[in-house]
Write a protein that holds these residues in place. Sequence first.
Motif, PDB file in Angstrom:
ATOM      1  N   SER A  97      -0.014  -2.312  -5.969  1.00 62.31           N
ATOM      2  CA  SER A  97      -0.508  -0.994  -5.614  1.00 62.31           C
ATOM      3  C   SER A  97      -1.868  -1.141  -4.948  1.00 62.31           C
ATOM      4  O   SER A  97      -2.863  -1.374  -5.613  1.00 62.31           O
ATOM      5  CB  SER A  97      -0.621  -0.153  -6.889  1.00 62.31           C
ATOM      6  N   ARG A 101      -6.642   2.582  -7.088  1.00 62.64           N
ATOM      7  CA  ARG A 101      -7.267   3.903  -6.917  1.00 62.64           C
ATOM      8  C   ARG A 101      -7.947   4.423  -8.177  1.00 62.64           C
ATOM      9  O   ARG A 101      -9.001   5.030  -8.112  1.00 62.64           O
ATOM     10  CB  ARG A 101      -6.207   4.932  -6.515  1.00 62.64           C
ATOM     11  N   ARG A 111      -1.937   2.703 -12.155  1.00 65.91           N
ATOM     12  CA  ARG A 111      -1.200   3.266 -11.022  1.00 65.91           C
ATOM     13  C   ARG A 111      -0.376   4.451 -11.535  1.00 65.91           C
ATOM     14  O   ARG A 111       0.547   4.261 -12.334  1.00 65.91           O
ATOM     15  CB  ARG A 111      -0.277   2.182 -10.436  1.00 65.91           C
ATOM     16  N   PRO A 134       2.533   4.166  -1.436  1.00 69.89           N
ATOM     17  CA  PRO A 134       2.167   4.616  -2.779  1.00 69.89           C
ATOM     18  C   PRO A 134       3.319   4.868  -3.752  1.00 69.89           C
ATOM     19  O   PRO A 134       3.323   4.334  -4.843  1.00 69.89           O
ATOM     20  CB  PRO A 134       1.392   5.907  -2.516  1.00 69.89           C
ATOM     21  N   TRP A 135       4.298   5.686  -3.396  1.00 71.85           N
ATOM     22  CA  TRP A 135       5.325   6.048  -4.385  1.00 71.85           C
ATOM     23  C   TRP A 135       6.508   6.674  -3.651  1.00 71.85           C
ATOM     24  O   TRP A 135       6.327   7.563  -2.831  1.00 71.85           O
ATOM     25  CB  TRP A 135       4.742   7.025  -5.411  1.00 71.85           C
ATOM     26  N   TRP A 162       0.812  -1.218   0.000  1.00 75.06           N
ATOM     27  CA  TRP A 162       0.000   0.000   0.000  1.00 75.06           C
ATOM     28  C   TRP A 162       0.850   1.275   0.000  1.00 75.06           C
ATOM     29  O   TRP A 162       0.295   2.369  -0.098  1.00 75.06           O
ATOM     30  CB  TRP A 162      -0.990   0.022   1.171  1.00 75.06           C
ATOM     31  N   GLN A 197       2.651  10.065  -5.132  1.00 76.39           N
ATOM     32  CA  GLN A 197       1.869   9.858  -3.911  1.00 76.39           C
ATOM     33  C   GLN A 197       0.533  10.558  -4.078  1.00 76.39           C
ATOM     34  O   GLN A 197       0.500  11.694  -4.540  1.00 76.39           O
ATOM     35  CB  GLN A 197       2.564  10.464  -2.692  1.00 76.39           C
TER      36      GLN A 197
END
Lengths: 469, 364
Positions: free
Chosen positions: B39, B43, B150, A118-119, A116, B154
Amino acid sequence: MTDNLATGGGPGAGRRHAWRLVMLAALLHGLAYFLLLPAWMGEDEPWHVEYAHHVANGHGTWGGEAMRFGDRELMSLSQLQIRRKVGGLEGEEIRNTQEALLDSMREHGFWARVDWAPWPVGAQTLDQVVEAHTAAHQPPLYYLVGGGLLRLLRIDEVEGQMWFLRGMSLAAYLAVVAATFGLARRACSDPWITLACALFVAWWPMHARQAGLANNDVLVKVFSAWSLLLAVDMARSGITTRALAIAAALCACGLATKTTGAAALAPVALACLWRGGRRAQRLRPGRRVLLVGAILALAAAALAFWGGTDNPAVPRTVGNIRMRLDTAASPEFRAEFSRTFLGAFNWYTRELPAAVQSVVLGLLALAGLGLGAVFLRAREGIERGTLAFCAVMVVAQSALVALRGVAAGRYLMPALPALGILVVIGLLGPLPERQRPRAAGLLVAALFLFDGIFLWSALLWNQYALWGA
Amino acid sequence: MSAGRRIRDALCTLGVAVACSLVPLMCATSEVPDVEVRSLPWRTHGGRLSATRPTGQGFRCRWDGLRRIDVALVALAPGREAELELVLRAGGPQGALLRRARVRPGPLEGQGAFVTFEFDPLADSRGRRFWFELTPIERDQPSPYSAWVRFHGQPGHDCAWGDRILTGPVIEGPLVDLEKVWSQQDPGNVPHPHLRAVAVAADHLDGALGATRLELWEEGASGAPLRAVELGAEHEVHGGWAFFSFPPIADSRWKRYRFRFSLHEGARLVGLEQGLSLKTFHGGELPDSPLAGISLGGVPHADRDLVFRAWSAPSADDLTALIVERAGWKLVACAIAWTLAMGLVLRLLLARRARGAAPPTAGS
């Protein structure tokens, strides 16, 4: 008993020899997890290290700056929360610490391992990993001890600090195994069962994994395990001022480490009621008033804590308690709790294969049945009174987990020694004494196999092979 | 202790260590994807797959034997099922055709699932770049399926898909306020630095029918926009998130912006009572990634990936090399400590059993 055969010395020498072997084995086993768990792969580790880092830099766990309207224009939520708790922190110091943590997390592939997350590129605050998360609401003892030692040893870098705190966790793991050994001897005179209990706690994979990660759960379980041992001793041999003072100090330390330490109060209180009731009746009126006053003061302190704490682990209203209990009663909560107690990896994003979980849960259920039989009918060498204390500890800890409303298996770990003894006696206790050595051997072999599956087919692969791109 | 006993104990320890480590190890080795976009949660999805402008993805294989690709899809038209074709090419979207695979994904409940496309293994896939495209077989209307995407960043402001339609030609508003993001103390501003994209929930957005443009101003500013992005003709979004990607704004944290969307006729955006369904993304690009980004109608977009995994056929040596590369000396030290720990316990148990006695743990 023939325990002098081990060394040729007396019974005490034989016991010490076995104890040393088990502790050495546990040390090596904990070391294996300490080595293999990658940096920052303990749940919430960055936030615990952040708090300890500030304490190591000479800040207190008090005197922080209250949050004011408009502050969110200046700092992210995790930064404001650490500023609120830790005294004398400047914005730049908070930002630099979080950036150092993020740099180290990037270097060690945190984002590739945690599904989870994200980046990685461009993250400058921990809120870009988890929004508004913090360890600042936790009681201060773990950070005072850890941060104090870090300051003493002059370890400045956050990664070095994490490894040192993990070293503390390894020591805490050994302390829990030692407490289990002592507690098991009080629960059962059969040395095979005693040995199996200590090995159960040492080889339970999610507990061994705690030997290799930094958080306050690892310290609270030490206080809980040893206070349970003292409670059993007080119940067996009577209350002495020294034992009571040490038990109270351990409980206080547990509460000053994490709210999950509160469960240890239950067996200590039970021992005091069991042994202290008649003694209290014999007290002179003045002392009796003092005792009642002390108990009322404790209750008032607990109420004041309840009213004043900002710890989200503590429910503040009756409605909130009911909501959390409803959550805990749900099948999803139970599934998540058992998943994270049996084996979950990469910040709980991955788990053991379902078949392995089912087999282990089946064995635990079998142990529950066996335990029922032991409670119903006395077995040679097994002290049901001590088992009752273990059961009280497990029930109290489970109740706390339910009240917390968060399904994380690690919250049960302070009761692991008690649970381990109940499980092992549930499996081995109903058997005739002559069959126990073979059964203990089988149980240990099963533990080895479970541990092997956990370590080599799950933890290793999830941490080092299955990386997200 | 006699030499024979020592040898027997050592062999026993070794046997138990092998049984408890190598057997689980062997059982685990078949389940490592070559490339995987992990991921959670999923989302954003790109909207219903188009036959005219297919969605694709590029990647580099680590091992030989590429044999299967799983793509995360969601069904946007419940009750309708359709067939999808995956086309695998060498290098880029215009590379040589290598494999085709067709699948009927079925109903895909809820958030959807990975859909598997299998094909004959490519023996020499190690180190090579590949590109795959997903195309609906029925060409008369968009596919009921949408692929999860993805974006490389962020999430900052992260608004859910709304329940009302907003039409153009111009839609303006604040980025992000949404009544102070529905909380007591939230300042309602952009929460992170390096703002690099805005995703908006959209429908009937077709680059071939006209331009769709996003302009951003800092709050209170006027004149030329700080950032302006126009989607290319390759974009076709039916019930998905449209990404407006631009050079990062380094100092975006805690600032407020104003947006203006200019839509072509028929294009619609989705929102809530408080405003548009928007997501912001922050950060920069990863160096040395095996992922090459997606393609829309053959035009690459390197700033986002499909949620997918590719499977090849790594040998035991490949997997060992991967783990040794990542774990290093710690793996060896761990194995030694773990085996010795078991050896000590076995020594204790075997010594007691050999004497027909209990282990020396009982109190006297």
